[in-house]
Motif scaffolding. Structure first.
Motif, PDB file in Angstrom:
ATOM      1  N   VAL A 197       0.863  -1.182   0.000  1.00 48.97           N
ATOM      2  CA  VAL A 197       0.000   0.000   0.000  1.00 48.97           C
ATOM      3  C   VAL A 197       0.900   1.233   0.000  1.00 48.97           C
ATOM      4  O   VAL A 197       1.725   1.390   0.909  1.00 48.97           O
ATOM      5  N   PRO A 198       0.775   2.110  -0.988  1.00 49.12           N
ATOM      6  CA  PRO A 198       1.617   3.306  -0.999  1.00 49.12           C
ATOM      7  C   PRO A 198       1.172   4.310   0.074  1.00 49.12           C
ATOM      8  O   PRO A 198       0.003   4.348   0.456  1.00 49.12           O
ATOM      9  N   THR A 199       2.116   5.107   0.539  1.00 55.06           N
ATOM     10  CA  THR A 199       1.792   6.156   1.500  1.00 55.06           C
ATOM     11  C   THR A 199       0.975   7.230   0.788  1.00 55.06           C
ATOM     12  O   THR A 199       0.933   7.267  -0.443  1.00 55.06           O
ATOM     13  N   PRO A 200       0.338   8.139   1.539  1.00 53.79           N
ATOM     14  CA  PRO A 200      -0.389   9.234   0.877  1.00 53.79           C
ATOM     15  C   PRO A 200       0.501  10.068  -0.046  1.00 53.79           C
ATOM     16  O   PRO A 200       0.023  10.639  -1.016  1.00 53.79           O
ATOM     17  N   ALA A 201       1.801  10.098   0.246  1.00 49.04           N
ATOM     18  CA  ALA A 201       2.734  10.845  -0.608  1.00 49.04           C
ATOM     19  C   ALA A 201       3.201  10.019  -1.801  1.00 49.04           C
ATOM     20  O   ALA A 201       3.995  10.494  -2.613  1.00 49.04           O
ATOM     21  N   GLY A 202       2.735   8.760  -1.897  1.00 48.67           N
ATOM     22  CA  GLY A 202       3.098   7.917  -3.021  1.00 48.67           C
ATOM     23  C   GLY A 202       4.355   7.087  -2.818  1.00 48.67           C
ATOM     24  O   GLY A 202       4.817   6.427  -3.735  1.00 48.67           O
ATOM     25  N   ARG A 203       4.899   7.126  -1.624  1.00 54.79           N
ATOM     26  CA  ARG A 203       6.108   6.333  -1.350  1.00 54.79           C
ATOM     27  C   ARG A 203       5.734   4.873  -1.127  1.00 54.79           C
ATOM     28  O   ARG A 203       4.609   4.551  -0.776  1.00 54.79           O
ATOM     29  N   SER A 204       6.713   4.015  -1.288  1.00 53.80           N
ATOM     30  CA  SER A 204       6.437   2.580  -1.215  1.00 53.80           C
ATOM     31  C   SER A 204       6.573   2.001   0.192  1.00 53.80           C
ATOM     32  O   SER A 204       6.107   0.897   0.442  1.00 53.80           O
ATOM     33  N   ARG A 205       7.221   2.720   1.107  1.00 52.00           N
ATOM     34  CA  ARG A 205       7.458   2.183   2.447  1.00 52.00           C
ATOM     35  C   ARG A 205       6.802   3.038   3.524  1.00 52.00           C
ATOM     36  O   ARG A 205       6.985   4.251   3.568  1.00 52.00           O
ATOM     37  N   TRP A 206       6.027   2.386   4.390  1.00 51.19           N
ATOM     38  CA  TRP A 206       5.424   3.037   5.549  1.00 51.19           C
ATOM     39  C   TRP A 206       6.368   2.906   6.740  1.00 51.19           C
ATOM     40  O   TRP A 206       7.046   1.907   6.888  1.00 51.19           O
ATOM     41  N   THR A 207       6.372   3.933   7.584  1.00 51.75           N
ATOM     42  CA  THR A 207       7.052   3.863   8.876  1.00 51.75           C
ATOM     43  C   THR A 207       6.004   4.155   9.942  1.00 51.75           C
ATOM     44  O   THR A 207       4.892   4.601   9.624  1.00 51.75           O
ATOM     45  N   LYS A 208       6.361   3.915  11.201  1.00 50.02           N
ATOM     46  CA  LYS A 208       5.393   4.212  12.257  1.00 50.02           C
ATOM     47  C   LYS A 208       5.081   5.708  12.292  1.00 50.02           C
ATOM     48  O   LYS A 208       3.974   6.104  12.636  1.00 50.02           O
ATOM     49  N   SER A 209       6.025   6.540  11.879  1.00 48.00           N
ATOM     50  CA  SER A 209       5.786   7.991  11.827  1.00 48.00           C
ATOM     51  C   SER A 209       4.739   8.347  10.785  1.00 48.00           C
ATOM     52  O   SER A 209       3.899   9.225  11.021  1.00 48.00           O
ATOM     53  N   HIS A 210       4.769   7.666   9.630  1.00 43.35           N
ATOM     54  CA  HIS A 210       3.747   7.904   8.606  1.00 43.35           C
ATOM     55  C   HIS A 210       2.362   7.570   9.158  1.00 43.35           C
ATOM     56  O   HIS A 210       1.406   8.321   8.965  1.00 43.35           O
ATOM     57  N   VAL A 211       2.261   6.428   9.832  1.00 43.39           N
ATOM     58  CA  VAL A 211       0.970   5.996  10.388  1.00 43.39           C
ATOM     59  C   VAL A 211       0.506   6.989  11.446  1.00 43.39           C
ATOM     60  O   VAL A 211      -0.655   7.398  11.470  1.00 43.39           O
ATOM     61  N   ASP A 212       1.422   7.409  12.311  1.00 44.76           N
ATOM     62  CA  ASP A 212       1.075   8.354  13.371  1.00 44.76           C
ATOM     63  C   ASP A 212       0.566   9.673  12.780  1.00 44.76           C
ATOM     64  O   ASP A 212      -0.455  10.198  13.214  1.00 44.76           O
ATOM     65  N   ARG A 213       1.255  10.188  11.770  1.00 45.49           N
ATOM     66  CA  ARG A 213       0.826  11.434  11.132  1.00 45.49           C
ATOM     67  C   ARG A 213      -0.549  11.285  10.499  1.00 45.49           C
ATOM     68  O   ARG A 213      -1.382  12.177  10.601  1.00 45.49           O
ATOM     69  N   LEU A 214      -0.768  10.139   9.847  1.00 46.18           N
ATOM     70  CA  LEU A 214      -2.070   9.890   9.228  1.00 46.18           C
ATOM     71  C   LEU A 214      -3.175   9.891  10.281  1.00 46.18           C
ATOM     72  O   LEU A 214      -4.224  10.505  10.093  1.00 46.18           O
ATOM     73  N   LEU A 215      -2.936   9.215  11.395  1.00 46.83           N
ATOM     74  CA  LEU A 215      -3.955   9.116  12.440  1.00 46.83           C
ATOM     75  C   LEU A 215      -4.230  10.457  13.128  1.00 46.83           C
ATOM     76  O   LEU A 215      -5.283  10.625  13.734  1.00 46.83           O
ATOM     77  N   HIS A 216      -3.308  11.391  13.030  1.00 49.31           N
ATOM     78  CA  HIS A 216      -3.486  12.675  13.702  1.00 49.31           C
ATOM     79  C   HIS A 216      -3.897  13.809  12.765  1.00 49.31           C
ATOM     80  O   HIS A 216      -3.919  14.969  13.178  1.00 49.31           O
ATOM     81  N   THR A 217      -4.242  13.486  11.537  1.00 51.84           N
ATOM     82  CA  THR A 217      -4.759  14.535  10.647  1.00 51.84           C
ATOM     83  C   THR A 217      -6.166  14.926  11.102  1.00 51.84           C
ATOM     84  O   THR A 217      -6.877  14.134  11.720  1.00 51.84           O
ATOM     85  N   ARG A 218      -6.559  16.125  10.798  1.00 58.54           N
ATOM     86  CA  ARG A 218      -7.874  16.623  11.200  1.00 58.54           C
ATOM     87  C   ARG A 218      -8.988  15.735  10.636  1.00 58.54           C
ATOM     88  O   ARG A 218      -9.934  15.398  11.323  1.00 58.54           O
ATOM     89  N   HIS A 219      -8.857  15.346   9.383  1.00 63.95           N
ATOM     90  CA  HIS A 219      -9.874  14.516   8.736  1.00 63.95           C
ATOM     91  C   HIS A 219     -10.064  13.192   9.494  1.00 63.95           C
ATOM     92  O   HIS A 219     -11.187  12.780   9.772  1.00 63.95           O
ATOM     93  N   VAL A 220      -8.988  12.539   9.842  1.00 67.32           N
ATOM     94  CA  VAL A 220      -9.078  11.248  10.538  1.00 67.32           C
ATOM     95  C   VAL A 220      -9.594  11.445  11.963  1.00 67.32           C
ATOM     96  O   VAL A 220     -10.419  10.668  12.437  1.00 67.32           O
ATOM     97  N   ARG A 221      -9.153  12.492  12.634  1.00 68.39           N
ATOM     98  CA  ARG A 221      -9.659  12.736  13.998  1.00 68.39           C
ATOM     99  C   ARG A 221     -11.159  12.961  13.992  1.00 68.39           C
ATOM    100  O   ARG A 221     -11.860  12.541  14.902  1.00 68.39           O
ATOM    101  N   GLN A 222     -11.679  13.603  12.950  1.00 70.68           N
ATOM    102  CA  GLN A 222     -13.128  13.788  12.839  1.00 70.68           C
ATOM    103  C   GLN A 222     -13.825  12.463  12.584  1.00 70.68           C
ATOM    104  O   GLN A 222     -14.947  12.257  13.045  1.00 70.68           O
ATOM    105  N   MET A 223     -13.172  11.552  11.871  1.00 66.56           N
ATOM    106  CA  MET A 223     -13.757  10.240  11.610  1.00 66.56           C
ATOM    107  C   MET A 223     -13.862   9.408  12.884  1.00 66.56           C
ATOM    108  O   MET A 223     -14.825   8.675  13.064  1.00 66.56           O
ATOM    109  N   VAL A 224     -12.879   9.517  13.775  1.00 67.99           N
ATOM    110  CA  VAL A 224     -12.870   8.682  14.979  1.00 67.99           C
ATOM    111  C   VAL A 224     -13.586   9.332  16.154  1.00 67.99           C
ATOM    112  O   VAL A 224     -13.847   8.669  17.144  1.00 67.99           O
TER     113      VAL A 224
END
Length: 71
Positions: A27-54
């Motif tokens: 699964v590519p990252t939102p920036a189109g990169r091929s490798r996810w790190t825990k920092s990528h996941v953390d940033r994704l989970l803390h975006t305003r859009h995702v916080r509104q979803m949860v």
């Protein structure tokens, strides 16, 4: 992809474990990169859009502590 990450997190997976699942499934990252790190996941989970979803999700409490966290 966001929904998948939220479900994995709700199942109790760590940020690192979620990144490993995403990398295993190519699964590519939102920036189109091929490798996810825990920092990528953390940033994704803390975006305003995702916080509104949860926001509507119920809270869960850890059995070992009185602290509650968002699911």
């Amino acid at each position: 992809m966001v929904t998948r990450v939220l479900h994995l997190r709700a199942q109790g997976l760590s940020l690192r474990a979620i990144s490993e699942v995403l990398n295993t499934n190519s699964v590519p990252t939102p920036a189109g990169r091929s490798r996810w790190t825990k920092s990528h996941v953390d940033r994704l989970l803390h975006t305003r859009h995702v916080r509104q979803m949860v926001a509507p999700l119920p809270q869960r409490c850890e059995a070992s502590t009185a602290d509650c966290q968002r699911g």
